[in-house]
Design a protein around this motif. Structure first.
Motif, PDB file in Angstrom:
ATOM      1  N   PHE A 515       0.837  -1.204   0.000  1.00 51.46           N
ATOM      2  CA  PHE A 515       0.000   0.000   0.000  1.00 51.46           C
ATOM      3  C   PHE A 515       0.874   1.257   0.000  1.00 51.46           C
ATOM      4  O   PHE A 515       0.600   2.215  -0.742  1.00 51.46           O
ATOM      5  CB  PHE A 515      -0.912  -0.004   1.227  1.00 51.46           C
ATOM      6  N   VAL A 516       1.919   1.273   0.817  1.00 48.33           N
ATOM      7  CA  VAL A 516       2.792   2.442   0.906  1.00 48.33           C
ATOM      8  C   VAL A 516       3.465   2.719  -0.431  1.00 48.33           C
ATOM      9  O   VAL A 516       3.501   3.855  -0.911  1.00 48.33           O
ATOM     10  CB  VAL A 516       3.840   2.242   2.019  1.00 48.33           C
ATOM     11  N   LEU A 517       4.015   1.681  -1.048  1.00 48.47           N
ATOM     12  CA  LEU A 517       4.732   1.880  -2.307  1.00 48.47           C
ATOM     13  C   LEU A 517       3.796   2.345  -3.412  1.00 48.47           C
ATOM     14  O   LEU A 517       4.131   3.238  -4.197  1.00 48.47           O
ATOM     15  CB  LEU A 517       5.437   0.589  -2.704  1.00 48.47           C
ATOM     16  N   ILE A 737      23.597   4.495  -0.294  1.00 53.41           N
ATOM     17  CA  ILE A 737      22.182   4.101  -0.382  1.00 53.41           C
ATOM     18  C   ILE A 737      21.343   4.931   0.587  1.00 53.41           C
ATOM     19  O   ILE A 737      20.267   5.429   0.230  1.00 53.41           O
ATOM     20  CB  ILE A 737      22.024   2.597  -0.087  1.00 53.41           C
ATOM     21  N   ALA A 738      21.837   5.106   1.823  1.00 49.71           N
ATOM     22  CA  ALA A 738      21.081   5.887   2.799  1.00 49.71           C
ATOM     23  C   ALA A 738      20.932   7.337   2.341  1.00 49.71           C
ATOM     24  O   ALA A 738      19.851   7.925   2.436  1.00 49.71           O
ATOM     25  CB  ALA A 738      21.777   5.832   4.149  1.00 49.71           C
ATOM     26  N   SER A 739      22.009   7.920   1.826  1.00 49.87           N
ATOM     27  CA  SER A 739      21.939   9.303   1.351  1.00 49.87           C
ATOM     28  C   SER A 739      20.990   9.431   0.172  1.00 49.87           C
ATOM     29  O   SER A 739      20.223  10.400   0.085  1.00 49.87           O
ATOM     30  CB  SER A 739      23.335   9.784   0.951  1.00 49.87           C
ATOM     31  N   LEU A 740      21.030   8.461  -0.740  1.00 51.32           N
ATOM     32  CA  LEU A 740      20.104   8.493  -1.875  1.00 51.32           C
ATOM     33  C   LEU A 740      18.665   8.343  -1.420  1.00 51.32           C
ATOM     34  O   LEU A 740      17.757   8.966  -1.977  1.00 51.32           O
ATOM     35  CB  LEU A 740      20.465   7.395  -2.872  1.00 51.32           C
ATOM     36  N   LEU A 911       6.148  14.112   7.130  1.00 46.67           N
ATOM     37  CA  LEU A 911       5.838  13.021   8.052  1.00 46.67           C
ATOM     38  C   LEU A 911       5.546  11.720   7.291  1.00 46.67           C
ATOM     39  O   LEU A 911       5.944  10.632   7.730  1.00 46.67           O
ATOM     40  CB  LEU A 911       4.639  13.397   8.926  1.00 46.67           C
ATOM     41  N   TRP A 912       4.867  11.823   6.172  1.00 46.73           N
ATOM     42  CA  TRP A 912       4.562  10.632   5.379  1.00 46.73           C
ATOM     43  C   TRP A 912       5.837   9.941   4.913  1.00 46.73           C
ATOM     44  O   TRP A 912       5.999   8.727   5.079  1.00 46.73           O
ATOM     45  CB  TRP A 912       3.685  11.010   4.192  1.00 46.73           C
ATOM     46  N   PHE A 913       6.740  10.713   4.354  1.00 49.11           N
ATOM     47  CA  PHE A 913       7.967  10.109   3.838  1.00 49.11           C
ATOM     48  C   PHE A 913       8.931   9.735   4.965  1.00 49.11           C
ATOM     49  O   PHE A 913       9.704   8.794   4.817  1.00 49.11           O
ATOM     50  CB  PHE A 913       8.643  11.059   2.843  1.00 49.11           C
ATOM     51  N   GLY A 914       8.886  10.465   6.086  1.00 52.02           N
ATOM     52  CA  GLY A 914       9.799  10.152   7.179  1.00 52.02           C
ATOM     53  C   GLY A 914       9.354   8.988   8.027  1.00 52.02           C
ATOM     54  O   GLY A 914      10.183   8.172   8.462  1.00 52.02           O
ATOM     55  N   LEU A 915       8.046   8.850   8.291  1.00 49.71           N
ATOM     56  CA  LEU A 915       7.550   7.816   9.196  1.00 49.71           C
ATOM     57  C   LEU A 915       6.816   6.689   8.479  1.00 49.71           C
ATOM     58  O   LEU A 915       6.453   5.698   9.122  1.00 49.71           O
ATOM     59  CB  LEU A 915       6.607   8.439  10.230  1.00 49.71           C
ATOM     60  N   ALA A 921      11.268   1.656   2.880  1.00 49.92           N
ATOM     61  CA  ALA A 921      12.431   1.674   1.989  1.00 49.92           C
ATOM     62  C   ALA A 921      13.670   1.129   2.682  1.00 49.92           C
ATOM     63  O   ALA A 921      14.445   0.356   2.092  1.00 49.92           O
ATOM     64  CB  ALA A 921      12.683   3.105   1.501  1.00 49.92           C
ATOM     65  N   CYS A 922      13.882   1.489   3.951  1.00 56.93           N
ATOM     66  CA  CYS A 922      15.051   0.977   4.677  1.00 56.93           C
ATOM     67  C   CYS A 922      14.942  -0.520   4.921  1.00 56.93           C
ATOM     68  O   CYS A 922      15.948  -1.238   4.847  1.00 56.93           O
ATOM     69  CB  CYS A 922      15.198   1.723   5.999  1.00 56.93           C
ATOM     70  N   ALA A 923      13.748  -0.989   5.230  1.00 54.66           N
ATOM     71  CA  ALA A 923      13.581  -2.426   5.450  1.00 54.66           C
ATOM     72  C   ALA A 923      13.843  -3.225   4.178  1.00 54.66           C
ATOM     73  O   ALA A 923      14.375  -4.342   4.225  1.00 54.66           O
ATOM     74  CB  ALA A 923      12.178  -2.709   5.976  1.00 54.66           C
ATOM     75  N   LEU A 924      13.477  -2.662   3.026  1.00 58.46           N
ATOM     76  CA  LEU A 924      13.663  -3.378   1.763  1.00 58.46           C
ATOM     77  C   LEU A 924      15.084  -3.241   1.226  1.00 58.46           C
ATOM     78  O   LEU A 924      15.695  -4.222   0.773  1.00 58.46           O
ATOM     79  CB  LEU A 924      12.654  -2.870   0.728  1.00 58.46           C
ATOM     80  N   LEU A 925      15.627  -2.038   1.257  1.00 62.45           N
ATOM     81  CA  LEU A 925      16.951  -1.794   0.666  1.00 62.45           C
ATOM     82  C   LEU A 925      18.088  -1.975   1.664  1.00 62.45           C
ATOM     83  O   LEU A 925      19.233  -2.179   1.260  1.00 62.45           O
ATOM     84  CB  LEU A 925      16.998  -0.387   0.072  1.00 62.45           C
ATOM     85  N   ALA A 926      17.790  -1.893   2.948  1.00 64.16           N
ATOM     86  CA  ALA A 926      18.740  -2.178   4.022  1.00 64.16           C
ATOM     87  C   ALA A 926      20.083  -1.475   3.845  1.00 64.16           C
ATOM     88  O   ALA A 926      21.085  -2.119   3.539  1.00 64.16           O
ATOM     89  CB  ALA A 926      18.949  -3.681   4.160  1.00 64.16           C
ATOM     90  N   PRO A 927      20.148  -0.157   4.008  1.00 64.30           N
ATOM     91  CA  PRO A 927      21.462   0.502   4.007  1.00 64.30           C
ATOM     92  C   PRO A 927      22.374  -0.097   5.068  1.00 64.30           C
ATOM     93  O   PRO A 927      21.921  -0.579   6.107  1.00 64.30           O
ATOM     94  CB  PRO A 927      21.109   1.957   4.339  1.00 64.30           C
TER      95      PRO A 927
END
Length: 967
Positions: A515-517, A737-740, A911-915, A921-927
């Motif tokens: 849903f988020v993506l 990856i984290a910066s991107l 807030l939407w993109f931060g929380l 994105a972090c859970a999937l791409l795992a910086p």
């Protein structure tokens, strides 16, 4: 293998893997920030009173910059690119042709279908005229010969005025002696006093007309009277205070009733316009001031816990808001010391810095609250005799070492984003970004010093209270403290909050992530589509608010605006006009041929009139030409052009000249259309006007120039801010990856915000099919007709222009009723496109930093822990500003309505993109994580003895694992 069962820490640095140069640099930077913040906190917690006194004194010293405050409220000085061609032309014209006369307009609307062209009704109009003439500001100023603008083209120099009474030369006795009023009104008549022309035209001064079968006007339902005041504007205010006082009395005529043939008079003055706009701003400013109270109350509520005195920090939240306001005063003062322009838009910056500052305070409090599990042991140590100051210092130093890097990352990104946004030529946006940047800088310094000092006293109080409870002392409010010392003893086993519990389970489930993506992709597409359709426009009518002035303005727009035409000036500078005669003739001839110019409007000009006058004895050289022009201007044929030709002081050269021209429009004369024609006119001048120092100018060009560059400026500033923030994040986070990821979140927020300019709004706005509202584009010139001053357009030229426009093209009713369903990019909405970069980076950078610091074994667990640790602080920081600006949703001015709509959009998206998006994105791409998987063990002794000076602290609490790489 399922996502939840991932066995290893994806992206973690293993024992055999050497960190990259970027990672080592980032670790070094973070270690320096953490240790530096801890050292500062150690000093502050040992000497809190000294810190408070020094911080307040330094802030007050910086705030002395307000002694240099000079408030700028002129739109042409704020929203127009500094050094633009239109700005230079404005100063050139003002220096040579002086101030434009102020115009007071009085509109009369019939009562009960009365005909205002009968002798009886016209005599009543004379009664109104006499009341206007009796208006006086003391013995020296009035609407009569004492202050009026003189009709320079008439040797008797009567006062400039225009209206239906000109048919009788403004003489009541002449009207009383007139046996056929309608015959007089329908016959040509000389006009002694109107700057519009030497011939009175009934259609210019009357409306709601009725004609008989022969086309003769037999009735009118509305009349207009214009009275011109000579303006002596002050350099700083751009206004004549004496005229403003006269206009204030003139505006009171709207309250006088009892007329037989018409309703209460409808005045239109510059003072009325000022009161309409400034009064609305004053009302909205009250809402803004009350919004500050809401933010203070919210800060108290957000940190208050009625059942747990350890977690309850309500008054600390109020103190944090006061610290931010002190930082704003210091930051603004610092900017003012460097000569930054101050304007009303600076109040918007206070909201932004309040949000950023409270966010930092929440993160600091949250970092300390993450160690609530060992508070009972520290309280026991105090009860056993440990120094409460030492224990409190150790706890706060640990919290600051943990929170320091996070608030530094967001503060430096905000600072860099605002500094990058200040590289613009629009003074208001430049000043706004400078104020924000300096306030963010001072806020960071005060949060890490003054706020920490205040927090030290709060921590000492809590420890003493806990020690007393352990000693058996009954608390004053037992129900408020019964759970104070009942917390778990190990930090990592503490209960998860909402964000680390139910919210994380739903968000990081497969349906939640899908849903988020999908929804984020939809928002991004919507933003991209809107961004591709955004257009630039600026309309002064948006600044007017409901009230008597707007009603009068709309009445005038409906009934008295000859809106098919737009008047501008063709100016030439110092030149040898005898030698430049061919060039001057070529310029006029070529300009007549432009499709948007009413060719007949250029017929009435000093150059051709002088050529006709001097034809019997033409001048033979340059000196003779100067003498001939001077004599022509003194003759009856040339006296009307005296203010169109300016000589130098010794009358040895022509300094400047002006020729009036009219533009015609096939549709609404928007600022964009005016801007395009301005550019085309300048191109023609460069092609054929060499040596004449030409200028095509009208005051609205100053704002059209702003529309010309606002798109380029906003995109450039936004792009520069994004690149700057991306570079800073890469250096501080140490992971590409984290910066991107954070950069992508920022770009998405900016893109959607920019696209929302197009999608915002709604409803239809129908336009009268045969009306073109070009007048409302004249920003800063809404003087109830003041722009008509010193424009001598003959009636013959105007009628020829009407015929030309009629044959030039008709615009359809369908075009005229097109609804405006979107907003426009302009120098008001452009503010928020630029500041979106700074606001958008906070939440995403906070979360990403916490994710990188987590040492949990799987990316999902790291995402959950980051939500658990920083989710509440990020949410409270964002919602504090949202609650504060909620009241501005009730505002009535365009600026504050725009402020509310766009700032809410930015904060909600942040807030939407931060929380929401960042955890997925972090859970999937795992910086890559900074530390190996480890479990923080419970400390064996109180933190007062368990934390060694200079020892690194992880975001989860306690010292980092011994096998993790140093950072």
């Amino acid at each position: 293998m399922s996502f939840d069962d991932e066995p290893t820490l994806k992206g973690a640095t293993t024992a055999d893997e050497k960190p990259s140069c970027l990672r080592r640099a980032a670790d070094g930077v973070e270690r320096g920030i953490s240790e530096g913040t801890a050292r500062v906190a150690r000093f502050v917690t040992k000497r809190p009173w000294t810190t408070i006194v020094l911080a307040v004194i330094c802030s007050l010293c910086l705030a002395t910059g307000f002694l240099r405050l000079e408030n700028e409220d002129q739109p042409e000085e704020l929203y127009v690119p500094s050094g633009s061609r239109a700005q230079r032309d404005k100063h050139w014209v003002d220096n040579r042709f002086g101030d434009t006369d102020d115009v007071s307009t009085l509109l009369l609307d019939r009562k009960a279908g009365a005909n205002l062209l009968t002798k009886e009704s016209l005599l009543e109009v004379f009664d109104v005229y006499d009341k206007v003439m009796s208006i006086s500001n003391g013995a020296k100023r009035g609407y009569d010969e004492r202050s009026c603008a003189k009709a320079y083209w008439d040797l008797a120099e009567p006062c400039q005025k225009s209206g239906v009474l000109a048919f009788w030369n403004w003489d009541r006795a002449a009207l009383e002696a007139d046996d056929d009023v309608l015959a007089t009104l329908n016959a040509p008549a000389r006009d002694c006093c109107s700057p519009r022309g030497r011939e009175t035209n009934l259609e210019d001064v009357a409306s709601k007309l009725t004609r008989d079968e022969s086309g003769r006007i037999v009735a009118a339902g509305a009349l207009s009277l214009d009275f011109y005041l000579r303006a002596r504007n002050h350099d700083k205010t751009g206004s004549d205070p004496h005229n403003r006082r006269l206009e204030k009395k003139f505006d009171r005529l709207r309250r006088q009733g009892g007329w037989v043939y018409f309703r209460k008079p409808i005045p239109l003055t510059r003072e009325g316009q000022i009161q309409n706009v400034s009064g609305a701003f004053d009302r909205d400013q009250l809402l803004v001031n009350f919004a500050f109270v809401i933010i203070f109350l919210y800060a108290f509520w957000a940190l208050h816990d009625r059942k747990d005195p350890y977690l309850s920090r309500g008054w600390l939240g109020v103190a944090a808001a006061l610290v931010v306001l002190l930082a704003v005063g210091a930051g603004f003062g610092l900017a003012l010391w460097f000569g930054t322009v101050f304007s009303a838009t600076a109040s918007i910056a206070i909201f932004l810095v309040l949000g950023i500052g409270l966010d930092d305070a929440f993160v600091i409090c949250g970092a300390e609250s993450n160690h609530r599990g060992d508070f009972a042991r520290d309280a026991a140590a105090v009860a056993a005799g440990a120094d409460v100051a030492e224990v409190a210092s150790a706890r706060i130093v640990r919290a600051m070492a943990s929170a320091g890097p996070s608030i530094f990352v967001t503060s430096i990104t905000d600072f860099c984003a605002f500094i990058a946004g200040s590289f613009t030529t629009i003074p208001a946006i430049e000043a706004f970004c400078v104020f924000c940047a300096t306030a963010v800088l001072t806020d960071y310094l005060l949060q890490t010093t003054l706020f920490v000092a205040i927090m030290t006293f709060d921590m000492r109080r809590k420890l003493r209270r806990g020690a007393n409870e352990l000693g058996g002392v009954e608390p004053r409010c037992y129900t408020c403290s019964k759970d104070a010392l009942g917390d778990p003893e190990v930090v990592t086993d503490r209960p998860s909050n909402f964000f680390g519990g139910r919210y994380a389970r739903v968000l990081l489930s497969v349906p939640g992530m899908a849903f988020v993506l999908l929804s984020t992709a939809g928002l991004a597409v919507m933003g991209a589509v809107g961004a591709s359709r955004v257009t630039a426009e600026f309309d002064y009518e948006w600044f007017l608010v409901p009230g008597w002035y707007l009603d009068a303005y709309n009445f005038q727009e409906r009934h008295f605006r000859n809106s098919l035409f737009y008047p501008i000036g063709v100016y030439t500078g110092k030149a040898d006009y005898f030698e430049a005669t061919p060039k001057m003739q070529e310029l006029l001839d070529d300009y007549r041929k432009q499709g948007y110019v009413v060719d007949s409007s250029l017929d009435d000009n000093w150059f051709d009139a002088h050529a006709v006058w001097a034809a019997p004895d033409p001048p033979t050289d340059s000196d003779a030409y100067l003498v001939s022009v001077a004599e022509f201007l003194e003759s009856p044929e040339g006296i009307g052009y005296q203010e169109k030709v300016v000589f130098n002081d010794d009358v040895t050269a022509i300094k400047a000249t002006k020729i009036n021209a009219l533009w015609k429009f096939n549709g609404k004369a928007t600022s964009v259309k005016i801007m395009r024609r301005m550019i085309r006119s300048r191109k023609l001048g460069r092609r054929v006007g060499g040596g004449l120092n030409w200028r095509f100018y009208d005051r609205v060009f100053v704002f059209a120039e702003g529309i010309k560059v606002v798109l380029r400026e906003s995109v450039f500033s936004m792009s520069l801010a994004c690149v700057t923030v991306g570079f800073v994040l890469l250096l501080l986070l140490g992971d590409v990856i984290a910066s991107l990821l954070v950069g992508t979140m920022v770009v998405c927020v900016c893109l959607i915000t920019y696209g929302s300019i197009y999608w915002r709004g709604g409803g239809g706005e129908n336009f009268d099919g045969l009306r073109v509202d070009f007048w409302v584009c004249r920003v800063g010139l809404l003087r109830s007709g003041a722009f008509r001053g010193r424009r001598v357009i003959s009636t013959a030229s105007r009628r020829a222009a009407e015929r030309s426009a009629s044959s030039w093209g008709k615009f359809s009713r369908a075009d005229a009723s097109t609804p405006r369903y979107h907003d426009y990019l302009n120098n008001v909405s452009g503010f928020f496109v630029i500041i979106a970069v700074g606001l958008a980076s906070d939440a995403s950078a906070h979360y990403c930093h916490a994710f990188l610091e987590s040492s949990k074994p799987t990316s999902r667990e790291r995402a959950v822990e980051a939500l658990d640790l920083l989710g509440p602080s990020i949410f409270l920081g964002g919602t504090s500003t949202l609650f504060g600006i909620g009241l501005t949703g009730l505002s009535i001015t365009y600026v504050f309505q725009t402020f509310f709509k766009y700032l809410v959009t930015i904060l909600v998206l942040s807030l939407w993109f931060g929380l929401v998006v960042m955890p997925v994105a972090c859970a999937l791409l795992a910086p890559r994580a900074r530390h190996k998987p480890s479990v923080v063990k419970a400390p064996e002794e109180p933190i007062a003895a368990g934390l060694k000076e200079g020892e690194p602290v992880s975001v989860a609490g306690g010292p980092v694992a011994s096998d993790a790489p140093s950072h």
